[in-house]
Design a protein around this motif. Structure first.
Motif, PDB file in Angstrom:
ATOM      1  N   MET A   1      18.693-109.309  43.029  1.00  0.00           N
ATOM      2  CA  MET A   1      18.882-109.677  41.616  1.00  0.00           C
ATOM      3  C   MET A   1      17.332-110.007  41.269  1.00  0.00           C
ATOM      4  N   ALA A   2      16.625-110.757  42.037  1.00  0.00           N
ATOM      5  CA  ALA A   2      15.226-111.123  41.539  1.00  0.00           C
ATOM      6  C   ALA A   2      14.487-109.895  41.022  1.00  0.00           C
ATOM      7  N   ARG A   3      14.448-109.020  41.725  1.00  0.00           N
ATOM      8  CA  ARG A   3      14.026-107.570  41.368  1.00  0.00           C
ATOM      9  C   ARG A   3      14.564-107.106  39.958  1.00  0.00           C
ATOM     10  N   ALA A   4      15.761-107.061  39.872  1.00  0.00           N
ATOM     11  CA  ALA A   4      16.492-106.549  38.947  1.00  0.00           C
ATOM     12  C   ALA A   4      16.072-107.596  37.486  1.00  0.00           C
ATOM     13  N   ARG A  21      25.050-122.028  40.716  1.00  0.00           N
ATOM     14  CA  ARG A  21      24.810-122.167  39.340  1.00  0.00           C
ATOM     15  C   ARG A  21      24.026-121.042  38.633  1.00  0.00           C
ATOM     16  N   ILE A  22      24.012-120.334  37.797  1.00  0.00           N
ATOM     17  CA  ILE A  22      23.321-119.795  36.797  1.00  0.00           C
ATOM     18  C   ILE A  22      23.025-120.602  35.537  1.00  0.00           C
ATOM     19  N   PRO A  23      21.869-120.460  35.273  1.00  0.00           N
ATOM     20  CA  PRO A  23      21.901-121.164  34.025  1.00  0.00           C
ATOM     21  C   PRO A  23      22.432-120.622  32.840  1.00  0.00           C
ATOM     22  N   ASP A  28      23.619-113.750  30.209  1.00  0.00           N
ATOM     23  CA  ASP A  28      23.869-112.543  29.531  1.00  0.00           C
ATOM     24  C   ASP A  28      22.656-111.514  30.278  1.00  0.00           C
ATOM     25  N   GLU A  29      21.622-112.113  30.639  1.00  0.00           N
ATOM     26  CA  GLU A  29      20.550-111.339  31.343  1.00  0.00           C
ATOM     27  C   GLU A  29      20.890-110.945  32.570  1.00  0.00           C
ATOM     28  N   LYS A  31      23.912-110.632  33.838  1.00  0.00           N
ATOM     29  CA  LYS A  31      25.338-109.649  33.690  1.00  0.00           C
ATOM     30  C   LYS A  31      24.634-108.458  33.633  1.00  0.00           C
ATOM     31  N   LYS A  32      23.858-108.085  32.693  1.00  0.00           N
ATOM     32  CA  LYS A  32      23.213-107.101  32.129  1.00  0.00           C
ATOM     33  C   LYS A  32      22.483-106.194  33.278  1.00  0.00           C
ATOM     34  N   ALA A  33      21.533-106.969  34.140  1.00  0.00           N
ATOM     35  CA  ALA A  33      20.774-106.709  35.139  1.00  0.00           C
ATOM     36  C   ALA A  33      21.811-106.138  36.237  1.00  0.00           C
ATOM     37  N   ALA A  34      22.856-107.071  36.492  1.00  0.00           N
ATOM     38  CA  ALA A  34      23.796-106.601  37.684  1.00  0.00           C
ATOM     39  C   ALA A  34      24.376-105.408  37.352  1.00  0.00           C
ATOM     40  N   ARG A  35      24.804-105.146  36.116  1.00  0.00           N
ATOM     41  CA  ARG A  35      25.556-103.774  35.781  1.00  0.00           C
ATOM     42  C   ARG A  35      24.591-102.684  35.915  1.00  0.00           C
ATOM     43  N   ARG A  36      23.217-102.794  35.563  1.00  0.00           N
ATOM     44  CA  ARG A  36      22.378-101.868  35.903  1.00  0.00           C
ATOM     45  C   ARG A  36      21.925-101.460  37.225  1.00  0.00           C
TER      46      ARG A  36
END
Length: 50
Positions: A1-4, A21-23, A28-29, A31-36
Motif C-alpha cells: 500500500m505504501a508503494r501504491a 486507523r487511516i486518517p 479516498d486516496e 481506496k483509489k490506490a487499493a482499487r488500482r
C-alpha cells in the motif's frame, strides 16, 4: 500500500495499521490506490464514521 500511495517509507502505513486507523483525509486516496492495485483493505481497516 505504501508503494501504491507513493510513500517512500512504509512506516506511515504501518503506523495506520498499528493504530487500526487511516486518517479521514487520506481515506479516498487509499481506496483509489487499493482499487488500482487490487488490494483488499476492508479486512484490515474499518472505514471511518462520518
Amino acid at each position: 500500500m505504501a508503494r501504491a500511495l507513493g510513500h517512500k517509507h512504509p512506516t506511515t502505513i504501518q503506523g495506520w495499521r498499528d493504530k487500526d486507523r487511516i486518517p479521514h483525509w487520506r481515506w479516498d486516496e487509499v481506496k483509489k490506490a487499493a482499487r488500482r492495485k487490487k488490494i483488499k483493505i476492508s479486512d484490515l481497516f474499518a472505514e471511518p464514521a462520518e
